[in-house]
Design a protein around this motif. Structure first.
Motif, PDB file in Angstrom:
ATOM      1  N   TYR A   1     -11.327  -6.889  14.339  1.00  0.00           N
ATOM      2  CA  TYR A   1     -11.570  -5.443  14.410  1.00  0.00           C
ATOM      3  C   TYR A   1     -13.066  -5.188  14.189  1.00  0.00           C
ATOM      4  CZ  TYR A   1     -10.909  -0.492  13.313  1.00  0.00           C
ATOM      5  OH  TYR A   1     -10.970   0.873  13.310  1.00  0.00           O
ATOM      6  N   ALA A  34      -3.487  -6.680  28.661  1.00  0.00           N
ATOM      7  CA  ALA A  34      -2.656  -5.761  27.873  1.00  0.00           C
ATOM      8  C   ALA A  34      -3.070  -4.317  28.140  1.00  0.00           C
ATOM      9  CB  ALA A  34      -2.801  -6.084  26.391  1.00  0.00           C
ATOM     10  N   ALA A  35      -2.130  -3.425  27.948  1.00  0.00           N
ATOM     11  CA  ALA A  35      -2.390  -1.994  28.167  1.00  0.00           C
ATOM     12  C   ALA A  35      -3.361  -1.451  27.113  1.00  0.00           C
ATOM     13  CB  ALA A  35      -1.069  -1.229  28.107  1.00  0.00           C
ATOM     14  N   PHE A  43       5.641  -8.523  23.944  1.00  0.00           N
ATOM     15  CA  PHE A  43       4.223  -8.863  23.733  1.00  0.00           C
ATOM     16  C   PHE A  43       4.107 -10.337  23.317  1.00  0.00           C
ATOM     17  CE2 PHE A  43       0.329  -9.163  21.203  1.00  0.00           C
ATOM     18  CZ  PHE A  43      -0.588  -8.665  22.112  1.00  0.00           C
ATOM     19  N   PHE A  85      -6.148  -9.342  25.294  1.00  0.00           N
ATOM     20  CA  PHE A  85      -5.910  -8.175  24.441  1.00  0.00           C
ATOM     21  C   PHE A  85      -7.161  -8.069  23.573  1.00  0.00           C
ATOM     22  CE2 PHE A  85      -3.624  -6.403  20.515  1.00  0.00           C
ATOM     23  CZ  PHE A  85      -3.619  -5.102  21.007  1.00  0.00           C
ATOM     24  N   SER A 101      -1.821  -9.552  16.443  1.00  0.00           N
ATOM     25  CA  SER A 101      -1.807 -10.409  17.637  1.00  0.00           C
ATOM     26  C   SER A 101      -2.449 -11.765  17.351  1.00  0.00           C
ATOM     27  CB  SER A 101      -2.484  -9.714  18.820  1.00  0.00           C
ATOM     28  OG  SER A 101      -3.798  -9.342  18.502  1.00  0.00           O
ATOM     29  N   GLY A 108      -2.430  -1.975  14.947  1.00  0.00           N
ATOM     30  CA  GLY A 108      -2.131  -3.025  13.975  1.00  0.00           C
ATOM     31  C   GLY A 108      -1.429  -2.538  12.724  1.00  0.00           C
ATOM     32  N   ASP A 109      -1.846  -1.389  12.200  1.00  0.00           N
ATOM     33  CA  ASP A 109      -1.232  -0.919  10.956  1.00  0.00           C
ATOM     34  C   ASP A 109       0.267  -0.681  11.153  1.00  0.00           C
ATOM     35  OD1 ASP A 109      -3.696  -0.838   9.550  1.00  0.00           O
ATOM     36  OD2 ASP A 109      -4.195   1.021  10.581  1.00  0.00           O
ATOM     37  N   TYR A 157      -5.017  -6.125   4.212  1.00  0.00           N
ATOM     38  CA  TYR A 157      -5.283  -6.723   5.527  1.00  0.00           C
ATOM     39  C   TYR A 157      -5.335  -8.246   5.429  1.00  0.00           C
ATOM     40  CZ  TYR A 157      -6.293  -2.166   7.578  1.00  0.00           C
ATOM     41  OH  TYR A 157      -6.188  -0.888   8.050  1.00  0.00           O
ATOM     42  N   SER A 205       7.273  -3.925  24.411  1.00  0.00           N
ATOM     43  CA  SER A 205       7.758  -4.023  23.026  1.00  0.00           C
ATOM     44  C   SER A 205       7.099  -5.223  22.331  1.00  0.00           C
ATOM     45  CB  SER A 205       9.279  -4.203  23.022  1.00  0.00           C
ATOM     46  OG  SER A 205       9.577  -5.483  23.553  1.00  0.00           O
ATOM     47  N   ARG A 238      -6.840  -9.798  19.348  1.00  0.00           N
ATOM     48  CA  ARG A 238      -7.752  -8.973  18.553  1.00  0.00           C
ATOM     49  C   ARG A 238      -7.046  -8.507  17.279  1.00  0.00           C
ATOM     50  NH1 ARG A 238      -7.142  -3.243  21.921  1.00  0.00           N
ATOM     51  NH2 ARG A 238      -5.715  -2.318  20.390  1.00  0.00           N
ATOM     52  N   ASP A 296      -6.404   3.703  13.634  1.00  0.00           N
ATOM     53  CA  ASP A 296      -6.596   3.723  15.086  1.00  0.00           C
ATOM     54  C   ASP A 296      -5.914   2.452  15.583  1.00  0.00           C
ATOM     55  OD1 ASP A 296      -8.262   1.748  14.233  1.00  0.00           O
ATOM     56  OD2 ASP A 296     -10.077   2.540  15.113  1.00  0.00           O
TER      57      ASP A 296
HETATM   58  O1  TRH Z   1      -4.225  -2.837  17.767  1.00  0.00           O
HETATM   59  P1  TRH Z   1      -5.082  -3.685  16.931  1.00  0.00           P
HETATM   60  O2  TRH Z   1      -6.491  -3.728  17.309  1.00  0.00           O
HETATM   61  O3  TRH Z   1      -4.944  -3.231  15.442  1.00  0.00           O
HETATM   62  C1  TRH Z   1      -6.021  -3.162  14.529  1.00  0.00           C
HETATM   63  C2  TRH Z   1      -6.032  -4.310  13.587  1.00  0.00           C
HETATM   64  O4  TRH Z   1      -4.804  -4.554  12.959  1.00  0.00           O
HETATM   65  C3  TRH Z   1      -7.066  -4.106  12.524  1.00  0.00           C
HETATM   66  O5  TRH Z   1      -7.017  -5.145  11.563  1.00  0.00           O
HETATM   67  C4  TRH Z   1      -6.859  -2.781  11.852  1.00  0.00           C
HETATM   68  O6  TRH Z   1      -7.859  -2.564  10.936  1.00  0.00           O
HETATM   69  C5  TRH Z   1      -6.876  -1.700  12.900  1.00  0.00           C
HETATM   70  O7  TRH Z   1      -5.880  -1.937  13.864  1.00  0.00           O
HETATM   71  C6  TRH Z   1      -6.676  -0.328  12.319  1.00  0.00           C
HETATM   72  O8  TRH Z   1      -4.553  -5.207  16.979  1.00  0.00           O
HETATM   73  P2  TRH Z   1      -3.278  -5.916  16.326  1.00  0.00           P
HETATM   74  O9  TRH Z   1      -3.421  -6.025  14.859  1.00  0.00           O
HETATM   75  O10 TRH Z   1      -3.079  -7.169  17.059  1.00  0.00           O
HETATM   76  O11 TRH Z   1      -2.067  -4.936  16.610  1.00  0.00           O
HETATM   77  C7  TRH Z   1      -1.540  -4.702  17.867  1.00  0.00           C
HETATM   78  C8  TRH Z   1      -0.052  -4.445  17.766  1.00  0.00           C
HETATM   79  O12 TRH Z   1       0.420  -3.834  18.943  1.00  0.00           O
HETATM   80  C9  TRH Z   1       0.757  -5.721  17.580  1.00  0.00           C
HETATM   81  O13 TRH Z   1       1.825  -5.481  16.673  1.00  0.00           O
HETATM   82  C10 TRH Z   1       1.302  -5.991  18.967  1.00  0.00           C
HETATM   83  C11 TRH Z   1       1.505  -4.595  19.466  1.00  0.00           C
HETATM   84  N1  TRH Z   1       1.539  -4.457  20.928  1.00  0.00           N
HETATM   85  C12 TRH Z   1       2.786  -4.415  21.549  1.00  0.00           C
HETATM   86  O14 TRH Z   1       3.820  -4.554  20.879  1.00  0.00           O
HETATM   87  N2  TRH Z   1       2.849  -4.223  22.901  1.00  0.00           N
HETATM   88  C13 TRH Z   1       1.730  -4.047  23.665  1.00  0.00           C
HETATM   89  O15 TRH Z   1       1.865  -3.878  24.886  1.00  0.00           O
HETATM   90  C14 TRH Z   1       0.458  -4.110  23.016  1.00  0.00           C
HETATM   91  C15 TRH Z   1      -0.805  -3.949  23.845  1.00  0.00           C
HETATM   92  C16 TRH Z   1       0.395  -4.302  21.646  1.00  0.00           C
END
Ligand code: TRH
Length: 358
Positions: free
Chosen positions: A278, A216-217, A245, A192, A262, A20-21, A116, A241, A258, A17
């Protein structure tokens, strides 16, 4: 692929979900490609790449995870990102390729379990260990754990070679103007997050001083809209992108982040940040958070703020601190960032690791 030579990497990623992955897998893919490797990213849901990486990246191709059963031909290195369940045909193809290579006196294909990020101390103990292989279809496969982390004895943090130069040359007034965001020098807070329990308190605090809030969106936007608190200036950003970001975070005087990716980007941004891991059960989340705060050598006010923000402790958020982060917050992040910058980045360590285990 002999040590240091360029090769073909297969990264397998399933989106659980959030982003991040895929975000981490994409950064890894592009940074390997930036060093001349060819990368195939096998992902079950690539839809977020439309905004995360609209221009794609030379040297990285995207493939449907579901097609790996049919299309996969082993390359030089396999990355299993975050314990995704690998297609059986891929397992079989690698096992077969390894047997053929072994018969010819060659090395097997390194299979890396990319895990992770955590600052907990067990990470260093587990990083680089061989991962158990369960006979059967996996017979002949060799796997290793690779744990990202904050210290020299872990897999390190993703960081593009030119990132800090770009950060140093960044001018937030110009960037904000280009995006049509009016700014008059007031403190900027970026947000975020998931659904933090004290969000309303933060929004009310932002009302008390002049402040610009960049949201953030996605879930952060939904949470702020649902809170219906505050009349401060709030700008709801579209999905941008990964490069943009980063620049959002470079604008912030305090960044709320979060998850995993990020968090690292907030560290490179260099301003004080507040992290929401998370959501997991409290004990797990608390241990993860405490380990990061220890690594940051965070002052008590920053620790307390995190505990309340993450709902681990009741009480007042002291939300005004986010608007004018104390010197001690700034110092601890600045020192931690300097320590992290003195270390090699994740991709450099991964390349060295793969050269060593071959
Ligand atoms: O989206 P996340 O909450 O992802 C999470 C975590 O990684 C968590 O550890 C994992 O278990 C879970 O997913 C499944 O937060 P994270 O890790 O910061 O990832 C967000 C990504 O989205 C990051 O690469 C930045 C990117 N992003 C953009 O590029 N543009 C945007 O406008 C936004 C809002 C995010």
């Amino acid at each position: 692929m002999a040590g240091g030579a360029r090769g073909t990497w297969d990264i397998f990623c399933q989106v659980i979900d959030n982003y991040g992955d895929l975000g981490v897998s994409w950064r890894l893919a592009t940074q390997l490609a930036g060093r001349g490797h060819s990368v195939r990213l096998w992902v079950d849901d690539a839809s977020a790449l439309a905004w995360m990486a609209p221009g794609g990246c030379e040297g990285v191709s995207i493939h449907a995870f579901a097609r790996a059963d049919r299309d996969f031909v082993p390359g030089d290195v396999v990355i299993e990102a975050f314990g995704c369940s690998m297609p059986q045909a891929v397992v079989g193809a690698i096992a077969h390729a390894n047997r053929m290579r072994a018969a010819g006196g060659g090395d097997g294909i390194p299979w890396i379990n990319l895990e992770y990020l955590s600052a907990e101390s067990w990470v260093a103990r587990s990083h680089g260990l061989a991962s158990p292989v369960h006979g059967g279809a996996e017979a002949g496969i060799r796997k290793w754990f690779f744990f990202p982390g904050f210290t020299e004895d872990t897999g390190g943090l993703l960081r593009e070679p030119d990132l800090m130069a770009e950060r140093a040359g960044f001018d937030r007034a110009t960037w904000l103007a280009r995006r049509g965001i009016a700014w008059h020098g007031e403190p900027i807070v970026t947000l975020f997050c998931y659904e933090p329990p004290h969000l309303e308190e933060l929004l009310q605090a932002l009302d008390r001083g002049p402040a610009l809030l960049l949201v953030a969106a996605g879930r952060a936007t939904a949470a702020v809209r649902a809170a219906q608190a505050g009349s401060h200036r709030t700008v709801f950003l579209p999905f941008v992108s990964q490069g943009e970001f980063d620049r959002v975070l470079w604008c912030g005087d305090c960044n709320f982040v979060r998850g995993e990716d990020s968090l690292v980007r907030a560290l490179w941004a260099g301003a004080p940040f507040v992290w929401q891991p998370y959501p997991q059960e409290d004990a797990v989340l608390g241990a993860k958070l405490a380990a990061l705060l220890d690594w940051l050598d965070a002052p008590e006010s920053l620790r307390g703020f995190h505990r309340v923000w993450n709902g681990l402790e009741s009480g007042n958020l002291a939300a005004g601190l986010a608007l004018t982060p104390p010197e001690a917050w700034r110092d601890s992040v600045a020192r931690a960032r300097t320590r992290a910058l003195a270390q090699d980045d994740l991709v450099s360590r991964l390349l060295r690791f793969v050269a060593k285990i071959r």
